[in-house]
Design an enzyme around this catalytic site. Structure first.
Site, mmCIF file in Angstrom:
data_model
loop_
_atom_site.group_PDB
_atom_site.id
_atom_site.type_symbol
_atom_site.label_atom_id
_atom_site.label_comp_id
_atom_site.label_asym_id
_atom_site.label_seq_id
_atom_site.Cartn_x
_atom_site.Cartn_y
_atom_site.Cartn_z
ATOM 1 C CE LYS A 67 26.706 -27.263 -33.499
ATOM 2 N NZ LYS A 67 24.978 -26.524 -34.303
ATOM 3 C CE LYS A 95 30.356 -53.547 -12.461
ATOM 4 N NZ LYS A 95 29.393 -53.711 -13.978
ATOM 5 C CG ASN A 147 24.708 -43.520 -17.483
ATOM 6 O OD1 ASN A 147 23.353 -42.630 -17.106
ATOM 7 N ND2 ASN A 147 25.414 -43.368 -17.199
ATOM 8 C CG ASP A 189 35.637 -47.416 -10.356
ATOM 9 O OD1 ASP A 189 34.707 -46.521 -9.815
ATOM 10 O OD2 ASP A 189 35.515 -48.415 -10.683
ATOM 11 C CG ASP A 228 32.884 -47.386 -17.191
ATOM 12 O OD1 ASP A 228 32.912 -47.516 -16.311
ATOM 13 O OD2 ASP A 228 31.775 -48.585 -17.380
ATOM 14 C CG PHE A 284 23.291 -49.403 -6.604
ATOM 15 C CD1 PHE A 284 23.186 -48.673 -5.792
ATOM 16 C CD2 PHE A 284 22.373 -50.552 -6.539
ATOM 17 C CE1 PHE A 284 22.845 -49.073 -4.167
ATOM 18 C CE2 PHE A 284 21.546 -50.173 -5.591
ATOM 19 C CZ PHE A 284 21.237 -49.788 -4.656
ATOM 20 C CE LYS A 312 33.158 -50.805 -9.644
ATOM 21 N NZ LYS A 312 33.552 -50.017 -10.398
#
Ligand code: CTP
Length: 404
Positions: free
Chosen positions: A295, A345, A216, A312, A285, A331, A349
């Site tokens: 490959k 969250k 990401n 997680d 995630d 965060f 969490k």
């Protein structure tokens, strides 16, 4: 100077009175950049040059940067106590470069020029960045003199090993300016007595084959800013970093990982003894259910892959917390409905607080030097808004808000 690096180091030097003493080595040419960097970091800088330094650099160069008089002579414009006034002014003295001769004079208490006289009258923190030929540095006389100064409380920065101006290789180079500043910042920060802060930062990856991976847009900058804020607040900083390249505090312990699973594994090694966890990493995630050993080749057909949920890290660590962990901050990176998502969250969490920052769009947090958002705490207190500012300043505010 990289603006992000500058924002991280500014708080260590803002308004610090630095007396920069330059002695006669070719490394004196680096002291101009050092002076400029200290000024850009918010320090007030006054400069003393020895007679030998004048062979390499001019007072005018330093005066152009500092806008103040550069001191060279014990007897100029004297009203008798200039060396004492100079010795009382600084918060710290940095001798960079420091020659073998200057180190010897200071070790033996000579007072035959402005620098040596003023340093005899000086009682504050003293940092010495030696620069000389490697044989001069390793000579027993220089080593004994440097040891004498260290025992008296002076702090040596370098010298580094490498090619020296005289064409020899060995220990004797003055550190490059950026590195010197990083070491100096670590030495002038508060003693790290508040325990260990564990920080996850950056993205994670999942490999599809030896060439491709899923990841990401996280740059790791917010996590890096948190690491610096906690370093300044007096914590031993331990970073578990996904693949990214951000500055981290000189004294921090850094473990590099790639996948979410590796991140959890490495965090577990430190978490038990940590009093603070800051989960700033943008952990994937999902991961590829299968990773190919070779490959994958192109085919003229669509390709389906199966993604499995990855672990997680924050959730798992929070479940394993004991009384040792006083504060756990997560965060949340959200494109919309920031407060609602962050509240979910926080609940899911189970950590003590979540900082939610907007991502996406032109002003999103990813890879930016600035950030904004809201801090949500367990217990139903109203969220706290943080206006847009540098990530470094924001991290300091978050650390203060959490009472760390
Ligand atoms: N986090 C984690 N491990 C994961 C996912 C997230 O440790 N696999 C942590 C992040 O470090 C962050 C917090 O959980 O502190 C929230 O991360 P975020 O990506 O915003 O939320 P997700 O839980 O992944 O939820 P979603 O992607 O659905 O918004």
């Amino acid at each position: 100077m990289d603006p992000f690096w500058q924002s991280l180091y500014q708080p260590y030097f803002q308004n610090k009175k630095v007396l920069l003493c330059v002695t006669g080595s070719i490394a004196a040419v680096k002291s101009l950049e050092l002076c400029r960097t200290l000024l850009k970091l918010g320090a007030q800088v006054r400069v003393v040059l020895t007679d030998s330094a004048l062979q390499f650099v001019t007072p005018l160069s330093f005066e152009t940067f500092t806008g103040t008089h550069c001191f060279t002579n014990l007897w100029e414009n004297t009203h008798g106590t200039k060396h004492i006034d100079l010795a009382r002014w600084p918060d710290l003295v940095l001798i960079a470069p420091a020659t073998a001769n200057t180190i010897a004079k200071l070790a033996h208490g000579f007072a035959d020029d402005l620098l040596s006289t003023e340093l005899l009258a000086y009682t504050g923190p003293l940092f010495i960045a030696p620069a000389m030929n490697p044989s001069m540095w390793s000579h027993p006389a220089t080593q004994a003199n440097a040891a004498t100064l260290t025992v008296r409380g002076a702090s040596l920065i370098g010298p580094a090993e490498g090619d020296t101006a005289c064409g020899e290789f060995g220990a004797g180079r003055m550190l490059e300016v950026k590195e010197l500043i990083e070491v100096l910042a670590a030495r002038i920060a508060l003693p790290r007595t508040k325990g260990t802060a564990l920080i996850t930062l950056g993205p994670t990856r999942s490999s599809y084959d030896p060439v491709r991976y899923l990841t990401n847009r996280s740059s790791g900058k917010m996590g890096a800013a948190m690491a610096f804020a906690l370093d300044r607040a007096g914590y031993e900083v331990h970073v578990v970093s996904g693949p990214c390249d951000v500055p981290l505090p000189h004294l921090s312990c850094v473990t590099r990982v790639s996948t979410a699973e590796e991140m959890l594994l490495e965090c577990r090694k430190v978490f038990k003894g940590a009093s603070v966890l800051i989960a700033a990493a943008a952990v994937l995630d999902y991961r590829f259910q299968e990773t190919r050993g070779e490959k994958a080749k192109r085919a003229d057909a669509s390709l389906s892959v199966t993604l499995a949920p990855s672990i997680d890290v924050l959730f798992e660590l929070n479940r394993e917390r004991t009384d040792q962990q006083k504060t756990i901050l997560g965060f949340a990176a959200e494109t919309n409905d920031w407060l609602a998502h962050a509240a979910q969250k926080l609940k899911k969490k189970g950590c003590d607080a979540v900082f939610v920052n907007p991502v996406g769009g032109d002003t999103g947090a990813f890879d930016a030097d600035d950030n904004e958002g809201w801090l949500l705490l367990q217990g139903g207190q109203p969220e706290k808004r943080f206006e847009r500012t540098t990530k470094a300043a924001l991290a300091d505010e978050i650390v203060r808000s959490l009472g760390l």
